[in-house]
Design a protein around this motif. Structure first.
Motif, PDB file in Angstrom:
ATOM      1  N   CYS A 123      38.136  51.325  42.308  1.00 50.31           N
ATOM      2  CA  CYS A 123      39.468  51.594  42.838  1.00 50.31           C
ATOM      3  C   CYS A 123      39.524  53.072  43.188  1.00 50.31           C
ATOM      4  CB  CYS A 123      40.582  51.164  41.900  1.00 50.31           C
ATOM      5  SG  CYS A 123      40.783  52.131  40.423  1.00 50.31           S
ATOM      6  N   SER A 160      43.693  50.281  37.627  1.00 48.62           N
ATOM      7  CA  SER A 160      43.486  48.859  37.881  1.00 48.62           C
ATOM      8  C   SER A 160      42.040  48.430  37.679  1.00 48.62           C
ATOM      9  CB  SER A 160      43.907  48.526  39.305  1.00 48.62           C
ATOM     10  OG  SER A 160      44.554  49.604  39.914  1.00 48.62           O
ATOM     11  N   THR A 166      36.732  45.005  44.672  1.00 45.78           N
ATOM     12  CA  THR A 166      37.719  46.043  44.950  1.00 45.78           C
ATOM     13  C   THR A 166      38.971  45.445  45.568  1.00 45.78           C
ATOM     14  OG1 THR A 166      37.989  48.278  45.847  1.00 45.78           O
ATOM     15  CG2 THR A 166      37.025  46.643  47.315  1.00 45.78           C
ATOM     16  N   HIS A 167      40.049  46.218  45.546  1.00 48.36           N
ATOM     17  CA  HIS A 167      41.295  45.784  46.188  1.00 48.36           C
ATOM     18  C   HIS A 167      41.063  45.718  47.705  1.00 48.36           C
ATOM     19  CE1 HIS A 167      45.506  45.971  47.518  1.00 48.36           C
ATOM     20  NE2 HIS A 167      45.761  45.423  46.346  1.00 48.36           N
ATOM     21  N   SER A 224      36.617  41.233  47.814  1.00 51.96           N
ATOM     22  CA  SER A 224      37.903  41.927  47.859  1.00 51.96           C
ATOM     23  C   SER A 224      38.994  41.042  47.277  1.00 51.96           C
ATOM     24  CB  SER A 224      38.234  42.395  49.275  1.00 51.96           C
ATOM     25  OG  SER A 224      38.505  41.310  50.100  1.00 51.96           O
ATOM     26  N   GLN A 257      43.307  40.718  45.835  1.00 52.96           N
ATOM     27  CA  GLN A 257      44.687  41.184  46.005  1.00 52.96           C
ATOM     28  C   GLN A 257      45.347  41.452  44.664  1.00 52.96           C
ATOM     29  OE1 GLN A 257      45.553  37.803  48.829  1.00 52.96           O
ATOM     30  NE2 GLN A 257      47.036  39.315  49.538  1.00 52.96           N
ATOM     31  N   PHE A 316      44.876  42.300  40.484  1.00 53.49           N
ATOM     32  CA  PHE A 316      43.941  42.780  39.471  1.00 53.49           C
ATOM     33  C   PHE A 316      43.958  41.901  38.225  1.00 53.49           C
ATOM     34  CE2 PHE A 316      43.494  46.525  42.088  1.00 53.49           C
ATOM     35  CZ  PHE A 316      42.155  46.816  41.904  1.00 53.49           C
ATOM     36  N   ASP A 338      43.103  36.921  39.998  1.00 54.62           N
ATOM     37  CA  ASP A 338      42.803  36.652  41.403  1.00 54.62           C
ATOM     38  C   ASP A 338      41.755  35.536  41.503  1.00 54.62           C
ATOM     39  OD1 ASP A 338      43.147  38.427  44.232  1.00 54.62           O
ATOM     40  OD2 ASP A 338      41.448  37.029  44.154  1.00 54.62           O
TER      41      ASP A 338
END
Lengths: 151, 102
Positions: B16, B22, B58-59, B77, B79, B81, B84
């Motif tokens: 992040c 996060s 990662t976000h 990827s 959305q 934390f 997901d």
């Protein structure tokens, strides 16, 4: 020093504020930042970095909880690793989500990793998440966020 | 499309922006879930992703920056934390030895 003594050092009683109010998300982030500044964990400029981070990518993590913190470059504004827990009983609109608890972070090292790991477990357990949102005593918060020693 | 087999994943990096919030939370969860699978889970700022990363979580808002840093590594990827579905698929692929793509 045991894991839990380390946690006590990270989570100062003065930084557990459970009856806060905020007009909006930015106001809530500012209050979180001010709590970190008040205990000597961060310089005032860190608060601006927390606001910048929140505006670029939200720190909302689910179950009514956000974890405001600064950006990579703002790590130099951190004086020591610490957390602050602020509870907003009336809730704060967070880009459409309702946030009741903020766990604000100032960290250059990894001392807070165990505590955030425990926070993740709390959020995955609807009953413990509810207890966190309802906490009125600092000891309630501390108990919820303290990992079991054997882990 | 870059893919990797779950059984080849030895180092999983959660990235992040600052590597203090996060990513720390998600790395903690993954470390717990993958304890028995011989996977090292680390959290890092995007600018400090270690070269030995086999897969990077990662976000989605940071995925382009991560790709700039690690163009040949599989990037998952997400959305959220917490909880997901893409993370659940990754964990399952590591545990069952199936392929992970982007």
């Amino acid at each position: 020093m045991s894991v839990n003594d380390a946690l006590t050092g990270l989570l100062d009683d003065r930084a557990i504020r459970l009856a806060e109010t905020a007009a909006d998300r930015d106001d809530a982030v500012r209050r979180c930042g001010e709590a970190l500044v008040a205990i000597g964990a961060a310089k005032p400029s860190y608060v601006d970095a927390m606001l910048a981070r929140e505006r670029s990518v939200s720190t909302y993590v689910g179950e009514g909880v956000a974890i405001p913190h600064g950006t990579l470059t703002s790590k130099e504004d951190i004086e020591r690793d610490a957390l602050a827990v602020l509870r907003f009983p009336d809730g704060v609109d967070w880009d459409g989500e309702r946030v009741t608890v903020c766990v604000a972070i100032a960290a250059r090292g990894d001392g807070h990793v165990a505590l955030l790991g425990e926070l993740a477990l709390v959020l995955l357990d609807p009953e413990r998440a509810r207890l966190l949102r309802a906490a009125t005593e600092p000891d309630d918060v501390r108990r919820l966020l303290t990992p079991d020693e054997e882990e | 499309m870059t893919t990797i087999n779950g059984s080849a994943i030895k180092t999983l990096v959660v990235a992040c922006d600052a590597g203090m919030g996060s990513s720390v939370m998600l790395a903690g969860q993954l470390r717990r879930q993958l304890k028995k699978n011989g996977v090292t889970v680390v959290h890092a700022a995007v600018a400090e992703i270690p070269v030995e990363a086999d897969v990077i979580v990662t976000h989605q808002g940071l995925a382009d920056r991560v790709r700039g840093v690690a163009p040949d590594t599989v990037i998952v990827s997400i959305q959220l934390f917490i909880g997901d579905p893409a993370v659940a698929r990754l964990v399952s692929a590591i545990q069952t030895g199936s392929d992970v793509g982007e």
